[in-house]
Design an enzyme around this catalytic site. Sequence first.
Site, PDB file in Angstrom:
ATOM      1  N   HIS A  94       0.854  -1.186   0.000  1.00  0.00           N
ATOM      2  CA  HIS A  94       0.000   0.000   0.000  1.00  0.00           C
ATOM      3  C   HIS A  94       0.891   1.236   0.000  1.00  0.00           C
ATOM      4  CE1 HIS A  94      -3.776  -2.123   0.652  1.00  0.00           C
ATOM      5  NE2 HIS A  94      -3.254  -2.763   1.679  1.00  0.00           N
ATOM      6  N   HIS A 104      -0.952  -6.865  -4.997  1.00  0.00           N
ATOM      7  CA  HIS A 104      -0.984  -8.116  -4.234  1.00  0.00           C
ATOM      8  C   HIS A 104      -0.362  -9.210  -5.098  1.00  0.00           C
ATOM      9  CE1 HIS A 104      -3.235 -12.006  -4.121  1.00  0.00           C
ATOM     10  NE2 HIS A 104      -2.822 -11.985  -2.873  1.00  0.00           N
ATOM     11  N   ASN A 106       0.764 -13.595  -4.643  1.00  0.00           N
ATOM     12  CA  ASN A 106       1.081 -14.762  -3.816  1.00  0.00           C
ATOM     13  C   ASN A 106       1.355 -15.969  -4.688  1.00  0.00           C
ATOM     14  OD1 ASN A 106      -1.189 -16.984  -3.538  1.00  0.00           O
ATOM     15  ND2 ASN A 106      -2.265 -15.034  -3.653  1.00  0.00           N
ATOM     16  N   ARG A 108       1.797 -20.277  -3.848  1.00  0.00           N
ATOM     17  CA  ARG A 108       1.577 -21.202  -2.736  1.00  0.00           C
ATOM     18  C   ARG A 108       1.517 -22.649  -3.233  1.00  0.00           C
ATOM     19  NH1 ARG A 108      -2.901 -18.474  -4.216  1.00  0.00           N
ATOM     20  NH2 ARG A 108      -4.740 -19.708  -4.747  1.00  0.00           N
ATOM     21  N   HIS A 143       0.108  -6.087 -17.178  1.00  0.00           N
ATOM     22  CA  HIS A 143      -0.444  -7.268 -17.847  1.00  0.00           C
ATOM     23  C   HIS A 143       0.554  -7.887 -18.818  1.00  0.00           C
ATOM     24  CE1 HIS A 143      -4.646  -7.907 -16.619  1.00  0.00           C
ATOM     25  NE2 HIS A 143      -4.580  -6.635 -16.231  1.00  0.00           N
ATOM     26  N   HIS A 173     -21.052  -7.796  -4.068  1.00  0.00           N
ATOM     27  CA  HIS A 173     -22.025  -6.918  -3.416  1.00  0.00           C
ATOM     28  C   HIS A 173     -21.932  -5.480  -3.923  1.00  0.00           C
ATOM     29  CE1 HIS A 173     -18.332  -6.491  -1.085  1.00  0.00           C
ATOM     30  NE2 HIS A 173     -18.792  -5.364  -0.573  1.00  0.00           N
ATOM     31  N   GLY A 256      -6.191 -21.425  12.103  1.00  0.00           N
ATOM     32  CA  GLY A 256      -5.398 -21.012  13.264  1.00  0.00           C
ATOM     33  C   GLY A 256      -4.124 -20.297  12.896  1.00  0.00           C
ATOM     34  N   GLY A 257      -4.117 -19.647  11.743  1.00  0.00           N
ATOM     35  CA  GLY A 257      -2.942 -18.869  11.350  1.00  0.00           C
ATOM     36  C   GLY A 257      -2.748 -17.657  12.241  1.00  0.00           C
ATOM     37  N   ARG A 258      -1.645 -16.979  12.040  1.00  0.00           N
ATOM     38  CA  ARG A 258      -1.324 -15.820  12.878  1.00  0.00           C
ATOM     39  C   ARG A 258      -2.108 -14.607  12.385  1.00  0.00           C
ATOM     40  NH1 ARG A 258       2.905 -11.800  13.082  1.00  0.00           N
ATOM     41  NH2 ARG A 258       3.464 -11.325  15.245  1.00  0.00           N
TER      42      ARG A 258
END
Length: 300
Positions: A94, A104, A106, A108, A143, A173, A256-258
């Site tokens: 940001h 953004h 990621n 994984r 792009h 929404h 249960g991640g941080r």
Amino acid sequence: MDTNRVKEFLLELQELIVERLEQVDGASFRRDEWLRPQGGGGLTRLIEDGNVLERGGVNFSHVTGDKLPPSATAHRPELAGRHWEAMGVSLVMHPRNPYAPTTHMNVRFFVAEKDGEAPVWWFGGGMDMTPYYGFEEDAEHFHDVCRRSLLPFGDDYYPRFKKWCDDYFFLKHRNEPRGIGGIFFDDLNDRGFEHCFNLVESVGDHFLSAYVPILERRTNLPYGERERDFQAYRRGRYVEFNLVWDRGTLFGLQSGGRTESILMSMPPIVKWRYDWQPEPGTEEARLYTDFLKPRDWLQD
């Protein structure tokens, strides 16, 4: 299938991205290692109140468990009861200057195993960009690099993953895209482990060349309170998407991640207004008419 190779790549990618962004900003990223009681842990690298980045985070996580959260088994019920392992690098930037876009990225990897059965594995990831003020050359550059990251692996990947990104990063929404898109993919396991791993490596390795030139080009443009106010208003859409629609946020919280690391993606200053509309003919209105709609940025 070598999970250690994936982990080594992810850690090296995190360090590479942090080093380059520290050069751009001039300030250092905080280093915060953490452990997950249920298994695994991670390394969060965070910058706040930097010279260029108002907030930025580059997270590595490697978590394990014996019971998947509902967000994972809802679409893949066959995974219930398997031991699982998930690792990845996720980042959000940001910038302070409203003319510099949020981004953004990621990459994984996920694997679920059960005695006597073949492991179930896949890769996922992508990158996208969320401008507050639109520049065609920035969208085209972003792009183009996304396309080049995928081209060595097949001509069909970029159009498929671009559409997937447009469809995924969409606020149902609000009936509007989050930004100008990029590429997004999940459940990637076709053509074997090496092919998929190499593709994900390429996506991760292309992030800096996709984003940094834009950040450097826009970060010194003059701006005033009007632009900062609009940036804070549009950042509200980013928050809404992450908390209402984003599967990664939901998986992290349910597994249960941080929490601090999961929610580092949130912008530091945000505003909401009731039924606000931009003035016709302004640059703020142009974001909606020209940029917040699916476009073929490489053909227009």
